[in-house]
Scaffold this motif. Structure first.
Motif, mmCIF file in Angstrom:
data_model
loop_
_atom_site.group_PDB
_atom_site.id
_atom_site.type_symbol
_atom_site.label_atom_id
_atom_site.label_comp_id
_atom_site.label_asym_id
_atom_site.label_seq_id
_atom_site.Cartn_x
_atom_site.Cartn_y
_atom_site.Cartn_z
ATOM 1 N N ILE B 247 0.859 -1.194 0.000
ATOM 2 C CA ILE B 247 0.000 0.000 0.000
ATOM 3 C C ILE B 247 0.890 1.237 0.000
ATOM 4 O O ILE B 247 1.746 1.403 0.869
ATOM 5 N N LEU B 248 0.693 2.064 -1.026
ATOM 6 C CA LEU B 248 1.492 3.284 -1.167
ATOM 7 C C LEU B 248 0.583 4.504 -1.033
ATOM 8 O O LEU B 248 -0.625 4.405 -1.244
ATOM 9 N N PRO B 249 1.136 5.659 -0.701
ATOM 10 C CA PRO B 249 0.290 6.857 -0.619
ATOM 11 C C PRO B 249 -0.105 7.321 -2.024
ATOM 12 O O PRO B 249 0.627 7.071 -2.975
ATOM 13 N N ASP B 250 -1.235 8.002 -2.115
ATOM 14 C CA ASP B 250 -1.615 8.592 -3.405
ATOM 15 C C ASP B 250 -0.696 9.762 -3.718
ATOM 16 O O ASP B 250 -0.025 10.302 -2.832
ATOM 17 N N GLN B 251 -0.700 10.152 -4.984
ATOM 18 C CA GLN B 251 0.204 11.219 -5.436
ATOM 19 C C GLN B 251 -0.196 12.603 -4.903
ATOM 20 O O GLN B 251 0.647 13.423 -4.598
ATOM 21 N N ASP B 252 -1.514 12.840 -4.809
ATOM 22 C CA ASP B 252 -1.957 14.204 -4.485
ATOM 23 C C ASP B 252 -2.447 14.344 -3.042
ATOM 24 O O ASP B 252 -3.423 15.034 -2.768
ATOM 25 N N VAL B 253 -1.733 13.697 -2.146
ATOM 26 C CA VAL B 253 -2.094 13.793 -0.724
ATOM 27 C C VAL B 253 -1.745 15.176 -0.199
ATOM 28 O O VAL B 253 -0.699 15.731 -0.549
ATOM 29 N N GLU B 254 -2.636 15.715 0.639
ATOM 30 C CA GLU B 254 -2.256 16.934 1.361
ATOM 31 C C GLU B 254 -1.827 16.515 2.759
ATOM 32 O O GLU B 254 -2.645 16.107 3.570
ATOM 33 N N TYR B 255 -0.553 16.612 3.028
ATOM 34 C CA TYR B 255 -0.035 16.204 4.337
ATOM 35 C C TYR B 255 -0.290 17.313 5.360
ATOM 36 O O TYR B 255 -0.368 18.488 5.006
ATOM 37 N N SER B 256 -0.365 16.920 6.618
ATOM 38 C CA SER B 256 -0.596 17.945 7.652
ATOM 39 C C SER B 256 0.680 18.748 7.879
ATOM 40 O O SER B 256 0.650 19.845 8.421
ATOM 41 N N GLY B 257 1.809 18.188 7.469
ATOM 42 C CA GLY B 257 3.073 18.912 7.559
ATOM 43 C C GLY B 257 4.081 18.302 6.616
ATOM 44 O O GLY B 257 3.967 17.116 6.276
ATOM 45 N N GLU B 258 5.031 19.091 6.166
ATOM 46 C CA GLU B 258 6.111 18.558 5.329
ATOM 47 C C GLU B 258 7.425 19.106 5.822
ATOM 48 O O GLU B 258 7.511 20.253 6.258
ATOM 49 N N LEU B 259 8.442 18.264 5.788
ATOM 50 C CA LEU B 259 9.776 18.695 6.183
ATOM 51 C C LEU B 259 10.750 18.251 5.105
ATOM 52 O O LEU B 259 10.720 17.088 4.682
ATOM 53 N N ASN B 260 11.579 19.172 4.630
ATOM 54 C CA ASN B 260 12.597 18.828 3.641
ATOM 55 C C ASN B 260 13.959 18.843 4.320
ATOM 56 O O ASN B 260 14.314 19.818 4.973
ATOM 57 N N VAL B 261 14.684 17.754 4.150
ATOM 58 C CA VAL B 261 16.012 17.670 4.759
ATOM 59 C C VAL B 261 17.022 17.296 3.680
ATOM 60 O O VAL B 261 16.851 16.288 2.987
ATOM 61 N N ASP B 262 18.061 18.115 3.516
ATOM 62 C CA ASP B 262 19.165 17.770 2.618
ATOM 63 C C ASP B 262 20.312 17.280 3.493
ATOM 64 O O ASP B 262 20.790 18.013 4.357
ATOM 65 N N VAL B 263 20.728 16.038 3.276
ATOM 66 C CA VAL B 263 21.739 15.462 4.177
ATOM 67 C C VAL B 263 23.179 15.798 3.763
ATOM 68 O O VAL B 263 24.126 15.463 4.480
ATOM 69 N N SER B 264 23.337 16.473 2.627
ATOM 70 C CA SER B 264 24.695 16.664 2.079
ATOM 71 C C SER B 264 25.652 17.335 3.057
ATOM 72 O O SER B 264 26.836 17.023 3.092
ATOM 73 N N SER B 265 25.125 18.274 3.860
ATOM 74 C CA SER B 265 26.026 18.972 4.781
ATOM 75 C C SER B 265 25.920 18.429 6.209
ATOM 76 O O SER B 265 26.537 18.957 7.134
ATOM 77 N N LEU B 266 25.118 17.366 6.389
ATOM 78 C CA LEU B 266 24.905 16.817 7.739
ATOM 79 C C LEU B 266 26.184 16.167 8.270
ATOM 80 O O LEU B 266 26.866 15.423 7.566
ATOM 81 N N THR B 267 26.485 16.469 9.537
ATOM 82 C CA THR B 267 27.634 15.825 10.194
ATOM 83 C C THR B 267 27.102 14.859 11.261
ATOM 84 O O THR B 267 25.897 14.800 11.493
ATOM 85 N N SER B 268 27.991 14.137 11.912
ATOM 86 C CA SER B 268 27.562 13.200 12.959
ATOM 87 C C SER B 268 26.864 13.961 14.085
ATOM 88 O O SER B 268 27.301 15.049 14.467
ATOM 89 N N GLN B 269 25.785 13.356 14.597
ATOM 90 C CA GLN B 269 24.944 14.030 15.589
ATOM 91 C C GLN B 269 24.954 13.263 16.913
ATOM 92 O O GLN B 269 25.202 12.053 16.935
ATOM 93 N N VAL B 270 24.627 13.973 17.976
ATOM 94 C CA VAL B 270 24.516 13.321 19.283
ATOM 95 C C VAL B 270 23.327 13.938 20.035
ATOM 96 O O VAL B 270 23.116 15.153 19.993
ATOM 97 N N ALA B 271 22.527 13.056 20.655
ATOM 98 C CA ALA B 271 21.434 13.541 21.513
ATOM 99 C C ALA B 271 21.983 13.632 22.930
ATOM 100 O O ALA B 271 22.472 12.645 23.485
#
Lengths: 168, 415
Positions: B247-271
């Motif tokens: 089961i896949l999502p439909d193409q024209d879904v309106e999401y309640s929120g969207e987040l775009n993340v580009d990992v190219s500059s991401l470094t190692s993280q720590v919580a």
């Protein structure tokens, strides 16, 4: 259905490890014993100062973390009458409902209620009254389906009724 | 149509044509998993008064939280549950030899796209990596599932997370999801479904996708999907002959929120202590001395995690002031790691191998912390008091970061 009690107040992100420490998870059946360990490790003063009949008021994301049901069970068997919070984490919220411990989402509650205030909650309407200030807080009314489970004292009595099993 | 994965699966599971967010539905359950807390479930199940479970083939019981038994009490729990499994003829029972539930379910093909899987464990979101509607529930409602095969669920809104770019060396799915939790916060996805999209996600191994879905719980997500693709299907075909429907999502879904993340500059993280959303780049805490380094858990105890750690530890020795604990997520992972030579690398480096299971992650036993001690772990929670003393400090990072830090005795970049 009115619930009255003395407020015991907490902040944001009170997680279930804090409410019920992991080292006591091996207690699986004795609910009175679970109640002896509420908040024991991180807020040991709770066990000294809180009283059966109190109402817990929390900030955002109350009950986040582990799914351990003991976190809701220990509060109920300690004698906590209800938990009111800005928001709840979902599994704690479900557990409380399923155990018949009223949980009320009340945005703004931490601004309007102080530790040790007396409050009165009308579960049917979601109206909360601060008896000290006479302020009215409009909490979210529980959906009818959930209210039915809570007022039946939890999922087990609710299911027994639904499945036609006698309570004796 | 404009429906999300969550809406489509819950419509199917509740026998409705369509469902919408905020609706409460009664959903039929396909898989119902419990570990030691099946003992809590059992007490509620007996109180309901039903004699037989609804479907002995759909219930999974296993032991992972306190194995081998940490106390007489736990031993009695294990014993009671073995007897219950026999009495009810529960088909899928994995005794304490097999490993952590969120790896064992995967290995034995219990995670199927389009199905509803509930577990009495908050990290049940892990299984959304296969497109399964997988969520954590409590013990009493699991008793209801054992009795009736269904439970109430609120249809969640969905957040779409679009991930793009290419990882730098040594940066992993763990760093990505910690970064996302840092942005959205500990309740940023509360009550909601998350869908991970983007080319980099489709190139990720199944093990890395499991990390994303697993840790989504730490931002409150109810379910966390990676839409199934050819890799998912190929992986499942090796593990099950059961029929399933992607089961896949439909193409024209309106999401309640969207987040775009580009990992190219991401470094190692720590919580950092004491919450999982207190996320910083490793560079900001470099040099902090650690008493314990822990590699394992349902988040990062899989073969690729052990491989990343072994690569860093090979031929080297753990810092004398630091103890390294390694816990393969399952017996199968342990065997594969033995075969690949990783276990020998860990032992030669001075690491202590623990049996597959949850280990000290939840503070029950094995490697708990003293006041003021610092632990750097690949696990999923750094709450105050989670792993022993409330005065201890837990930091969370990737296997590579933990391995590199174990060598130096202080938090350090893995490369």
């Amino acid at each position: 259905m009115l619930i009255k009690g003395h407020v015991y107040k907490f902040g944001d992100n009170i997680n279930t490890d804090v409410i019920y420490p992991g080292k006591y998870l091996s207690i699986t059946a004795d609910r009175e014993e679970m109640a002896k360990h509420c908040f024991e490790a991180v807020h040991p003063e709770f066990l000294k100062n809180a009283k059966p009949g109190d109402i817990i008021v929390g900030g955002k994301n109350f009950g986040c973390g582990s799914s351990r049901e003991q976190a809701a069970t220990c509060l109920k068997y300690f004698g906590i009458r209800a938990v009111v919070a800005e928001t709840f984490a979902r599994i704690f919220y479900r557990n409380a409902i399923n155990l018949g411990l009223p949980v009320i989402i009340a945005p703004g509650i931490t601004q309007q209620v102080e530790h040790k205030d007396d409050i009165e909650i009308d579960l049917l309407t979601g109206i909360i009254k601060n008896m000290r200030t006479n302020e009215i807080i409009e909490a979210k009314k529980l959906p009818d389906f959930i209210l039915e489970i809570v007022t039946n004292n939890g999922l087990i009595p609710y299911l027994k009724k639904k499945l036609g099993i006698s309570s004796n | 149509m404009n429906k999300t994965i969550a809406e489509k699966i819950l419509a199917k599971a509740s026998g409705k044509k369509v469902v919408s967010p905020n609706e409460i539905v009664m959903a039929r359950v396909d898989v119902a998993m419990s570990h030691e807390n099946a003992d809590v479930v059992l007490r509620s199940f007996n109180e309901i008064g039903v004699k037989k479970v609804w479907d002995k083939e759909r219930i999974v019981i296993l032991f992972d939280h306190r194995i081998p038994a940490d106390s007489e009490r736990t031993a009695a729990t294990h014993r009671r549950l073995r007897a219950f499994v026999k009495e009810q003829q529960i088909k899928h029972f994995y005794d304490l030899k097999e490993g952590i539930c969120h790896q064992v379910l995967v290995e034995f093909g219990h995670d199927l796209p389009g199905e509803v899987l509930v577990g009495t464990d908050s990290h049940t979101t892990t299984h959304g990596a296969f497109g399964t509607f997988a969520t954590g529930i409590g013990a009493t409602e699991m008793a209801g599932v054992w009795a009736t095969g269904e439970l109430w669920l609120r249809v969640p809104e969905s957040i779409k997370i679009n991930v793009s770019g290419k990882f730098k060396p040594c940066v992993t799915a763990k760093d990505l999801i910690l970064h996302i939790i840092g942005i959205l916060g500990a309740d940023g996805a509360n009550y909601q479904a998350v869908e991970f999209h983007g080319e980099i996600i489709s190139h990720m191994t199944i093990a890395s996708r499991l990390v994303l879905s697993n840790l989504s719980m730490e931002m409150g997500a109810k379910v966390a999907f990676v839409p199934p693709d050819e890799q998912t299907i190929a992986y499942l075909k090796q593990r099950t002959d059961k029929h399933f429907q992607v089961i896949l999502p439909d193409q024209d879904v309106e999401y309640s929120g969207e987040l775009n993340v580009d990992v190219s500059s991401l470094t190692s993280q720590v919580a950092c202590p004491h919450s999982v959303d207190n996320v910083k780049p490793v560079s900001e805490v470099t040099g902090l001395k650690i008493d314990q380094a822990l590699i394992g858990s349902c988040t990062n105890g899989r073969l690729e995690d052990l491989a990343a750690a072994a690569e860093i530890l090979e031929g080297k020795t753990v810092h004398p002031d630091t103890r390294l604990l390694v816990i393969p997520a399952s017996r199968r992972v342990y065997l594969e790691a033995l075969h690949e030579g990783y276990i020998e690398i860990f032992v030669r480096a001075g690491g202590l191998l623990l049996n597959p299971g949850c280990g000290p992650c939840l503070g029950a036993h094995q490697g708990l912390l003293a006041p003021e001690e610092v632990c750097l772990a690949t696990t999923n929670r750094n709450f105050k008091g989670r792993m022993g003393s409330p005065e201890a400090f837990i930091y969370l990072a990737s296997p590579a970061t933990v391995a590199a830090s174990a060598l130096k005795g202080e938090i350090t970049e893995p490369c």
